[in-house]
Design a protein around this motif. Sequence first.
Motif: not given
Length: 347
Positions: A14-16, A55-57, A61-65
């Motif tokens: 999954p995308f995360g 859009v990623a969220c 997506v739950h984590t952004l670095r």
Amino acid sequence: MSPAPPPVDQWFRPFGVLRLSLTARCNLACPYCCPDSEELPGLMRLDQQVRLVRVACGLGVHTLRLTGGEPLLSDRLLPLLEALAAGRSNAADPLARLKEVALTTNGVLLTPEKALALRAAGLDRITVSLDALEGGVVATMAGLRGGQRVGERLVEQVLGGLSAARRAGFEPASGGLKLNAVMRRGLNDSQLLPLATLARERGVELRLIEYMDVGNRNGWAPDQVISAAEMVQRIDARWPLRPLPRESGATSRRWSYEDGRGLIGTIASITEPFCGDCNRLRVTADGQAFTCLFASEGTDLRPFLHNEKTLEAVLRGLWRRRRDRYSEERQGFTASAPHAEMAYLGG
Ligand code: SAM
Ligand code: SF4
């Protein structure tokens, strides 16, 4: 209504996690990374960056670095954090699904004022990179001319940055502050125990990174890699370690010190590849999306960044088609095909 499950790729991953680079430039010149001295043309604008993260969220997506190059050189960093914080505080905004916003930095520009401003703008975690404590060694690792003196000044700045981050509320005990170190045989392996000592004293997790064959400029050779197993063995001989269970989606394996003085992590993408549950998309500062750190070609998102619906369709399709398993498919310690530079992808 609960959000739709994230898309999965060809291996059901999954995308995360989104890793977003803010700049290709850097104020250091680590020869294992080889950053550009010039900025990339066509950087994403702030509104495009926010749309991309939103859009990623929406896609799980739950984590952004945030990374670079050196992200503290970017004047977009604080405005981006502030815009994300506004979205995160609105339950109806997909940005509210973001559990964590983290930053990787070399720490040189992490002054007390900057650390406080980052915290106030909504940053949750900071990882500071430092490869040695001895002046001459750190200067070599960072690609600085001037030897020991210049290196000592660098160590002072980075340790000052660590302290500033801690005082600003980035808490090592909850993982809010960590230390990264790349180890290269014959260059900085003498620094393994000094770095571990420092991390133990400061209560900060030390993440030991195997030297990777990322990019085409660093002249990577297998004999410079120190395996994670060797690093762990050397630390364990001094302070016994106990392995912790591997977390799903995590790039690192972790150990706790038996005497209770903290943790270490290892990122062993050469000797123990972790493609099986990789959930990361990397986007360069100029909007090129890479589904693998070792990919040679990205997808240009810029034509789609003006519209959320179009961007969502592009990202979903990109993720669903994803088949990368480079680290597992390559034969361990062998040289490899051309791929994108680390200073664009940001780790
Ligand atoms: N400038 C920031 C910093 O140094 O933390 C952020 C960008 S840097 C590319 C992100 C991380 O990648 C750093 O911890 C750095 O040590 C690591 N890195 C760079 N090149 C590497 C390589 N060839 N192998 C392993 N790690 C690398
Ligand atoms: Fe700069 Fe980080 Fe690359 Fe070193 S690793 S040259 S600090 S971007």
